[in-house]
Structure formats: C-alpha cells, structure tokens
Design a protein around this motif. Structure first.
Motif, PDB file in Angstrom:
ATOM      1  N   LEU A 286      66.373  -6.928 137.379  1.00 27.50           N
ATOM      2  CA  LEU A 286      67.282  -6.897 138.524  1.00 27.50           C
ATOM      3  C   LEU A 286      68.535  -7.703 138.211  1.00 27.50           C
ATOM      4  O   LEU A 286      68.457  -8.811 137.685  1.00 27.50           O
ATOM      5  CB  LEU A 286      66.593  -7.501 139.762  1.00 27.50           C
ATOM      6  CG  LEU A 286      67.448  -7.654 141.024  1.00 27.50           C
ATOM      7  CD1 LEU A 286      67.796  -6.287 141.614  1.00 27.50           C
ATOM      8  CD2 LEU A 286      66.739  -8.525 142.051  1.00 27.50           C
ATOM      9  N   SER A 287      69.697  -7.161 138.561  1.00 27.32           N
ATOM     10  CA  SER A 287      70.959  -7.878 138.402  1.00 27.32           C
ATOM     11  C   SER A 287      71.201  -8.809 139.586  1.00 27.32           C
ATOM     12  O   SER A 287      71.024  -8.414 140.739  1.00 27.32           O
ATOM     13  CB  SER A 287      72.129  -6.888 138.307  1.00 27.32           C
ATOM     14  OG  SER A 287      72.028  -6.110 137.141  1.00 27.32           O
ATOM     15  N   VAL A 288      71.608 -10.030 139.279  1.00 21.75           N
ATOM     16  CA  VAL A 288      71.964 -11.013 140.304  1.00 21.75           C
ATOM     17  C   VAL A 288      73.263 -11.689 139.854  1.00 21.75           C
ATOM     18  O   VAL A 288      73.329 -12.215 138.745  1.00 21.75           O
ATOM     19  CB  VAL A 288      70.859 -12.075 140.491  1.00 21.75           C
ATOM     20  CG1 VAL A 288      71.295 -13.117 141.512  1.00 21.75           C
ATOM     21  CG2 VAL A 288      69.551 -11.420 140.929  1.00 21.75           C
ATOM     22  N   GLY A 289      74.276 -11.678 140.738  1.00 18.87           N
ATOM     23  CA  GLY A 289      75.569 -12.201 140.330  1.00 18.87           C
ATOM     24  C   GLY A 289      76.039 -13.439 141.065  1.00 18.87           C
ATOM     25  O   GLY A 289      77.097 -13.984 140.750  1.00 18.87           O
ATOM     26  N   SER A 290      75.260 -13.900 142.029  1.00 19.38           N
ATOM     27  CA  SER A 290      75.687 -15.060 142.813  1.00 19.38           C
ATOM     28  C   SER A 290      74.497 -15.609 143.581  1.00 19.38           C
ATOM     29  O   SER A 290      73.449 -14.963 143.700  1.00 19.38           O
ATOM     30  CB  SER A 290      76.780 -14.654 143.814  1.00 19.38           C
ATOM     31  OG  SER A 290      76.249 -13.752 144.779  1.00 19.38           O
ATOM     32  N   LEU A 291      74.663 -16.813 144.134  1.00 19.77           N
ATOM     33  CA  LEU A 291      73.613 -17.392 144.965  1.00 19.77           C
ATOM     34  C   LEU A 291      73.411 -16.564 146.224  1.00 19.77           C
ATOM     35  O   LEU A 291      72.294 -16.491 146.758  1.00 19.77           O
ATOM     36  CB  LEU A 291      73.959 -18.837 145.324  1.00 19.77           C
ATOM     37  CG  LEU A 291      73.950 -19.841 144.167  1.00 19.77           C
ATOM     38  CD1 LEU A 291      74.377 -21.222 144.655  1.00 19.77           C
ATOM     39  CD2 LEU A 291      72.579 -19.913 143.505  1.00 19.77           C
ATOM     40  N   GLU A 292      74.491 -15.938 146.720  1.00 23.32           N
ATOM     41  CA  GLU A 292      74.386 -15.084 147.905  1.00 23.32           C
ATOM     42  C   GLU A 292      73.512 -13.869 147.614  1.00 23.32           C
ATOM     43  O   GLU A 292      72.666 -13.483 148.433  1.00 23.32           O
ATOM     44  CB  GLU A 292      75.783 -14.645 148.352  1.00 23.32           C
ATOM     45  CG  GLU A 292      76.642 -15.752 148.944  1.00 23.32           C
ATOM     46  CD  GLU A 292      77.208 -16.709 147.892  1.00 23.32           C
ATOM     47  OE1 GLU A 292      77.562 -17.846 148.255  1.00 23.32           O
ATOM     48  OE2 GLU A 292      77.285 -16.312 146.702  1.00 23.32           O
ATOM     49  N   GLU A 293      73.718 -13.256 146.448  1.00 25.70           N
ATOM     50  CA  GLU A 293      72.870 -12.110 146.073  1.00 25.70           C
ATOM     51  C   GLU A 293      71.435 -12.564 145.847  1.00 25.70           C
ATOM     52  O   GLU A 293      70.490 -11.862 146.240  1.00 25.70           O
ATOM     53  CB  GLU A 293      73.424 -11.432 144.822  1.00 25.70           C
ATOM     54  CG  GLU A 293      74.698 -10.654 145.069  1.00 25.70           C
ATOM     55  CD  GLU A 293      75.173  -9.885 143.862  1.00 25.70           C
ATOM     56  OE1 GLU A 293      76.146  -9.128 144.012  1.00 25.70           O
ATOM     57  OE2 GLU A 293      74.585 -10.029 142.764  1.00 25.70           O
TER      58      GLU A 293
END
Length: 213
Positions: free
Chosen positions: A110-117
């Motif tokens: 899974l791609s995660v790009g920020s703490l929000e995501e």
C-alpha cells in the motif's frame, strides 16, 4: 501455497515507455542479474489483455531468479497471470477488499504519502508500505507532492511494517534513505532508462549494502 517471502531492498517498478525497444521483461531480467530483489509491473496505459500477457512474460523472465512479481493496482491481472501480489494506492480498492479477492497467500503493498493518509489507512491486511514520493517524479503523474527525507522519516517511524521509499529516487539517494529507516528503495527511471539496467541495479545494490554497513 503460502505467502511468498519478499525482499524490498531494490524494488524495480517498470515503465514500458522507458524500457523502450529492450522491453519490460528483458529490462527486469537484466535488473535481476544486477541484484534487484522485487519487481512491480506498472503500465496504466495498457489494455487488460495486453497487461495480462505482459505480466505472464515478466513472471516467466523472473522465474529463474525466484523474484516475486507484484502488479500495480490490477487485482484481476495479478490473478490471471499468477503474479505473487498487488500494490495499491490510496485511491484504489480498500486493502481489506483487495485481500479478500487476492486471498491469504498474496503479497499486498500500500502507498502512503503522509501522516494524514496513514491515519485513514487500514494496514491490517497489508504486508508492506511504499512511502513517497521522496522527490518529484515524472513517471507517475498523480504521485502527489514530494515529501523529502524528513517526510519519509516522519511517516516511517509511525509504521511497524516493512517500508520501501519511492518517487524520483536515483542511485545517490539510496544511502540516505536506508539510513533513514527504509527497508529498500523503489526505482523506475534509474533502471528502466539506464543504458545498462544490470549495471545500474548492481550500483544501486552496492550503495544499499554499503549504507547497511
């Protein structure tokens, strides 16, 4: 069948246009000879049948090296081709739904790009995360804003799963990312656009290993 072991150290994400006349399968095989540890098929422009054929050719090319094949987004293509797993993004199918379709024996990224995501991501069905984009990248138009080394570290320290850095990564960035907590680096143009993909992969692996001490 059990879920295959996977090594994120040097993760090649394919780009059909950048591979050019050499082709995706031969580029991936050359990268494997140079030390690549995992390959993801990504071609958002290919039609379904074409993508299945490409996945099968890629899987056959990787078989001698015993490298798993991951398919970007397309669970149907992964199932049809016998690929070992799927990588999904924030706007793709929910991880739990992807896992239900793939079954327990597939690798799921899974791609995660920020703490929000990260806050809205269900990591329970996931085997590894891709964190980025580290730098601006021309190979994925919807990749989001670059997060840099600080952004990578900020997300990485909140995740217990294996994590690979992705997005605009060149050979000279490998060391600082490994030192920053990455289990590996994912590259596209650094190998696909290289005149000699095998040599490019070998150079990247040497830098990764040196950073690990």
């Amino acid at each position: 069948m059990t879920r295959p072991a996977f090594d994120l150290s040097l993760y090649l994400v394919t780009d059909t246009a950048l591979c050019g006349a050499r082709g995706v399968a031969e580029t991936a095989a050359a990268a494997a000879r140079g030390g690549a540890t995992l390959v993801q098929l990504r071609d958002p422009l290919a039609k379904t049948r074409e993508l299945v054929e490409l996945a099968r050719a890629l899987k056959a090319a990787l078989e001698p090296f015993r490298l798993p094949l991951i398919v970007n987004d397309r669970i149907d293509v992964a199932l049809a081709s016998g690929a070992e797993g799927v990588h999904i993004g924030q706007k793709d199918m929910a991880p739990a739904d992807a896992r239900a379709l793939l079954g327990a024996d597939a690798v799921l990224g899974l791609s995660v790009g920020s703490l929000e995501e990260l806050a809205v991501s269900d990591l329970a069905p996931v085997d590894y995360v891709g964190i980025g984009p580290y730098r601006g990248t021309a190979t994925k138009q919807d990749a989001g804003e670059a997060i840099g080394l600080f952004g990578f570290r900020t997300v990485r320290e909140k995740i217990d799963l294996p994590a690979v850095a992705i997005g605009g990564i060149k050979a000279e960035h490998a060391g600082e990312l490994i030192a920053g907590g990455a289990d590996g680096v994912a590259v596209v143009s650094a190998i696909c656009a290289a005149p000699d993909p095998e040599a490019a992969a070998r150079d990247l692996m040497a830098r990764i290993n040196a950073a690990r001490g």
